[in-house]
Design an enzyme around this catalytic site. Sequence first.
Site, PDB file in Angstrom:
ATOM      1  N   VAL A  61       4.197   4.215   2.455  1.00 57.10           N
ATOM      2  CA  VAL A  61       5.366   4.596   3.243  1.00 57.10           C
ATOM      3  C   VAL A  61       5.591   6.091   3.097  1.00 57.10           C
ATOM      4  CG1 VAL A  61       7.847   4.274   3.578  1.00 57.10           C
ATOM      5  CG2 VAL A  61       6.431   2.325   2.948  1.00 57.10           C
ATOM      6  N   ALA A 106       6.934  10.061  -0.371  1.00 60.88           N
ATOM      7  CA  ALA A 106       6.107   8.929   0.041  1.00 60.88           C
ATOM      8  C   ALA A 106       5.943   7.982  -1.144  1.00 60.88           C
ATOM      9  CB  ALA A 106       4.748   9.417   0.518  1.00 60.88           C
ATOM     10  N   LYS A 107       5.446   6.818  -0.906  1.00 64.50           N
ATOM     11  CA  LYS A 107       5.156   5.870  -1.986  1.00 64.50           C
ATOM     12  C   LYS A 107       4.198   4.817  -1.457  1.00 64.50           C
ATOM     13  CE  LYS A 107       6.416   4.862  -6.256  1.00 64.50           C
ATOM     14  NZ  LYS A 107       6.773   5.824  -7.332  1.00 64.50           N
ATOM     15  N   GLY A 108       3.391   4.255  -2.362  1.00 66.97           N
ATOM     16  CA  GLY A 108       2.466   3.219  -1.928  1.00 66.97           C
ATOM     17  C   GLY A 108       2.412   2.115  -2.954  1.00 66.97           C
ATOM     18  N   ASP A 147       1.502   5.248 -10.699  1.00 71.05           N
ATOM     19  CA  ASP A 147       2.840   4.700 -10.950  1.00 71.05           C
ATOM     20  C   ASP A 147       2.612   3.441 -11.793  1.00 71.05           C
ATOM     21  OD1 ASP A 147       5.802   4.991 -10.112  1.00 71.05           O
ATOM     22  OD2 ASP A 147       5.421   2.902  -9.617  1.00 71.05           O
TER      23      ASP A 147
END
Length: 421
Positions: A61, A106-108, A147
Amino acid sequence: MALYHSPLYNDALAQLEMASTTMKADPNIIERLKYPKRAIQVSIPVRLDDGTVKTFEGYRVQHNMTLGPGKGGIRFHPHVDLSETTALAMLMTFKCALVGLPLGGAKGGVKVDPNELSRQELQALTRRYAMEIGPFVGPDKDIPAPDIGTDRQTMAWFMDTYSQIHGYASHGVVTGKPISVGGSLGREEATGRGVAYCIQFAYEKMNKRLDKSTTVAIHGFGKVGIPAAEDLVAQGATIVAVSDYSGGLYCEAGLDIKKIATFVRERHLMKDYQQEGVEHISNEELLELDVDVLVPAAIDSVVTKENCEKVRAKMIAEGANGPLTKEAVAYLTDKNVFIIPDILCNAGGVVVSYFEWVQGLAHFFWDHDQINKTLHSILKKSFDEVVYKADAFKTDMKSAALIAALSKLEAAMKLRGLFPG
Ligand code: NAD
């Protein structure tokens, strides 16, 4: 809409509304910040060691890229979904803006328990995920990092997959890489170091120093919790409790952090740790200890309206993203608990990730001293800015951090305007 079901996303929206009302932000800017710019969902088929194929669900995202390319970790965890990933991407937008980085949020993530896969299966999963989100990432587009459930090996596989596709070694596509493939000195410990710096700044603000009588409990003893504990011990504090998902350890006189860190790094669980004078406690008990500082450094929403009344810590340093729900923040703020907000407290990781990205693009690497000094100076400036906003707007540290971030984002978004006009 799938976006709205997670408490983390709803809390992020509520905090955004609250901060924007306090600072009287432009509602048209806030309207844009409520939604991600882009959300990618991918299927990741993996051939397991027994020959069968299993398909996993993955996301990337990109929340807002006004200030620069997207930046944010990749999480491998069974609870990953679109709503949580979007909330975490939104937090990254605010974090990068707050500490003044030319990066967006952003992040995934992949919905998977990495402990249930072999090394080969994890490699296959990572490479296929990297290939699926490949068109949307890159040194100028979006730069992932580790993460929960991912580490430098994951980043090395990601970097190699991207590099194989493009035909050259791309150092700038991910951060948190091993040093031998373009990683930065100080990246592994950066988030925890930043947490320890922020606690030190908070003590200085109260004209106090950390010493042996300062008791600390750390919830989550991973990539954030371990270096935070090590640095706090180096600063003179006493770590009385630590935990992982299997449970916690407690010793009133202080735990041997070096020994426990070695035990955990050898992939043992806390529930199996044995040492005279060390008691086993539950994660719930750890959160309720009467300590000077509580560092929630595991997952989100661990202090909620159900247990916040039992929290006795005088200061909470949010090592994790969103460890306190909005009800818990309101209750604890009212009780004068000093909260160091996540977007400030755990920003050390993205700051050194930014250094790693810059070094990768320049193909020139800095020494440890330069990394630590620059990290310290960026976090100190950001901490002071949040304290200043809290005073100026007569608000708490959580809202003040968002106000500081939103002020910068609002200015940049107005200058760039709304495409197509
Ligand atoms: P990690 O996987 O290295 O460590 C997580 C730790 O929390 C482990 O000890 C794990 O056993 C424990 N844990 C997991 N679920 C738990 C539960 N339900 N109860 C108690 N303990 C539990 O992850 P990490 O990289 O240290 O990330 C921790 C948090 O910090 C996350 O919220 C992450 O988004 C945030 N964060 C990480 C970084 C980074 O650089 N790694 C940067 C900024 C923020």
